[in-house]
Design a protein around this motif. Structure first.
Motif, PDB file in Angstrom:
ATOM      1  N   GLY A   1       0.811  -1.205   0.000  1.00 30.34           N
ATOM      2  CA  GLY A   1       0.000   0.000   0.000  1.00 30.34           C
ATOM      3  C   GLY A   1       0.846   1.257   0.000  1.00 30.34           C
ATOM      4  N   LEU A   2       1.878   1.250   0.819  1.00 30.55           N
ATOM      5  CA  LEU A   2       2.798   2.376   0.889  1.00 30.55           C
ATOM      6  C   LEU A   2       3.584   2.506  -0.411  1.00 30.55           C
ATOM      7  CD1 LEU A   2       4.018   4.598   2.683  1.00 30.55           C
ATOM      8  CD2 LEU A   2       5.629   2.895   3.562  1.00 30.55           C
TER       9      LEU A   2
ATOM     10  N   GLU B   1       2.660   1.876  -3.463  1.00 28.39           N
ATOM     11  CA  GLU B   1       1.879   2.525  -4.526  1.00 28.39           C
ATOM     12  C   GLU B   1       1.929   4.040  -4.381  1.00 28.39           C
ATOM     13  OE1 GLU B   1      -2.650   2.449  -6.400  1.00 28.39           O
ATOM     14  OE2 GLU B   1      -2.025   0.905  -4.983  1.00 28.39           O
ATOM     15  N   THR B   2       1.801   4.526  -3.150  1.00 23.76           N
ATOM     16  CA  THR B   2       1.845   5.971  -2.904  1.00 23.76           C
ATOM     17  C   THR B   2       3.222   6.534  -3.214  1.00 23.76           C
ATOM     18  OG1 THR B   2       0.167   5.773  -1.173  1.00 23.76           O
ATOM     19  CG2 THR B   2       1.521   7.762  -1.158  1.00 23.76           C
ATOM     20  N   ARG B   3       4.267   5.857  -2.727  1.00 26.50           N
ATOM     21  CA  ARG B   3       5.632   6.331  -2.962  1.00 26.50           C
ATOM     22  C   ARG B   3       5.968   6.340  -4.450  1.00 26.50           C
ATOM     23  NH1 ARG B   3       9.485   3.413   1.604  1.00 26.50           N
ATOM     24  NH2 ARG B   3       8.600   4.465   3.447  1.00 26.50           N
ATOM     25  N   SER B   4       5.563   5.286  -5.157  1.00 26.44           N
ATOM     26  CA  SER B   4       5.861   5.197  -6.588  1.00 26.44           C
ATOM     27  C   SER B   4       5.226   6.354  -7.348  1.00 26.44           C
ATOM     28  CB  SER B   4       5.369   3.867  -7.150  1.00 26.44           C
ATOM     29  OG  SER B   4       6.058   2.778  -6.580  1.00 26.44           O
ATOM     30  N   ALA B   5       3.967   6.630  -7.029  1.00 25.33           N
ATOM     31  CA  ALA B   5       3.270   7.719  -7.709  1.00 25.33           C
ATOM     32  C   ALA B   5       3.953   9.058  -7.436  1.00 25.33           C
ATOM     33  CB  ALA B   5       1.809   7.761  -7.255  1.00 25.33           C
ATOM     34  N   GLU B   6       4.382   9.270  -6.190  1.00 22.86           N
ATOM     35  CA  GLU B   6       5.044  10.528  -5.831  1.00 22.86           C
ATOM     36  C   GLU B   6       6.396  10.664  -6.527  1.00 22.86           C
ATOM     37  OE1 GLU B   6       5.210  10.700  -1.595  1.00 22.86           O
ATOM     38  OE2 GLU B   6       3.072  11.142  -1.374  1.00 22.86           O
TER      39      GLU B   6
END
Length: 253
Positions: A111-112, A114-119
């Motif tokens: 879950g984390l 996905e957020t980091r990759s997008a950022e």
């Protein structure tokens, strides 16, 4: 926590009769932006390869935040992110898939991740190309996705070999901003480059290496000794002036 992010102690490495690194010792303070500069063939890449566990030294030791790179490689490598020069990636994955793959290898929570990759993709200007295969990326885009892979697990030490090579000025400024923010947050960057202006504008500590040895080490001002880093570098490594009678055939007739 140790005040030293990276400690290299008496590193030696030879390739046949050629001695690439000889008794190289230096410490990198945690929370610093450290520049490693030297001419071609100075031993910079060999030194970084030994520091990151990619190349076994003939003698000497390397420590990452107190963990011995060769005695406890799992602990040392978990604390570092690495961008080698000429990095080979799994380029039949898309940029997004590659980041996910590296993040899972680094045990980042999905879950984390996905957020980091997008950022990271957004910060590095890769969002529009995130679903394209890395094999189709330009040299600069490949460098940027490699940097994203080095950052995705939030390491405390980054080792970057020519991080801005082939990167356009806009993307280069974004990378500079990311690295400055990373150091401001307590991270440590070791940056190897041939571009003196880059090191001079980014780094607070510098080591000049030639023929596998450290010629100068200290704060940027200490190493510059009242000169530009370019001039100081040339005086240390022994720049060669062009013979005015050479290449006369290049002059207009």
């Amino acid at each position: 926590m140790t005040d030293t992010a990276l400690s290299l102690q008496g590193l030696h490495k030879s390739f046949g009769a050629k001695q690439a690194v000889s008794d190289l010792t230096l410490d990198v303070r945690a929370g610093s932006m450290f520049g490693l500069v030297g001419p071609n063939g100075a031993g910079k890449t060999t030194t970084l390869s030994m520091a990151t566990g990619l190349l076994r030294p003939d003698a000497g030791r390397a420590f990452v935040l107190g963990s011995d790179v060769w005695a406890d490689p799992a602990a040392a490598k978990a604390r570092m992110g690495v961008l080698p020069d000429g990095v080979r990636l799994f380029d039949r994955l898309s940029g997004r898939e590659l980041l996910r793959y590296v993040g899972l290898l680094r045990s980042v929570d999905p879950g984390l991740l996905e957020t980091r990759s997008a950022e990271l993709l957004e910060a590095l200007g890769l969002t529009e190309d995130a679903d394209n295969l890395v094999v189709d990326y330009s040299a600069g885009m490949t460098k940027k996705i490699g940097l994203a892979c080095a950052l995705v697990h939030a390491p405390r030490l980054l080792l970057l070999d020519e991080p801005l090579e082939a990167v356009d000025p806009v993307s280069g400024e974004a990378i500079r901003s990311i690295l400055r923010s990373y150091v401001a947050g307590g991270g440590t960057v070791v940056l190897s480059s041939h571009v003196m202006e880059l090191v001079e504008s980014m780094c607070d500590t510098v080591a000049v290496v030639a023929q596998g040895r450290v010629l100068a080490l200290g704060s940027l001002d200490e190493v510059r000794a009242g000169e530009s880093l370019q001039r100081r570098f040339i005086s240390l490594v022994g720049g060669k002036e062009l013979d005015q009678e050479a290449l006369t055939w290049l002059r207009s007739s």
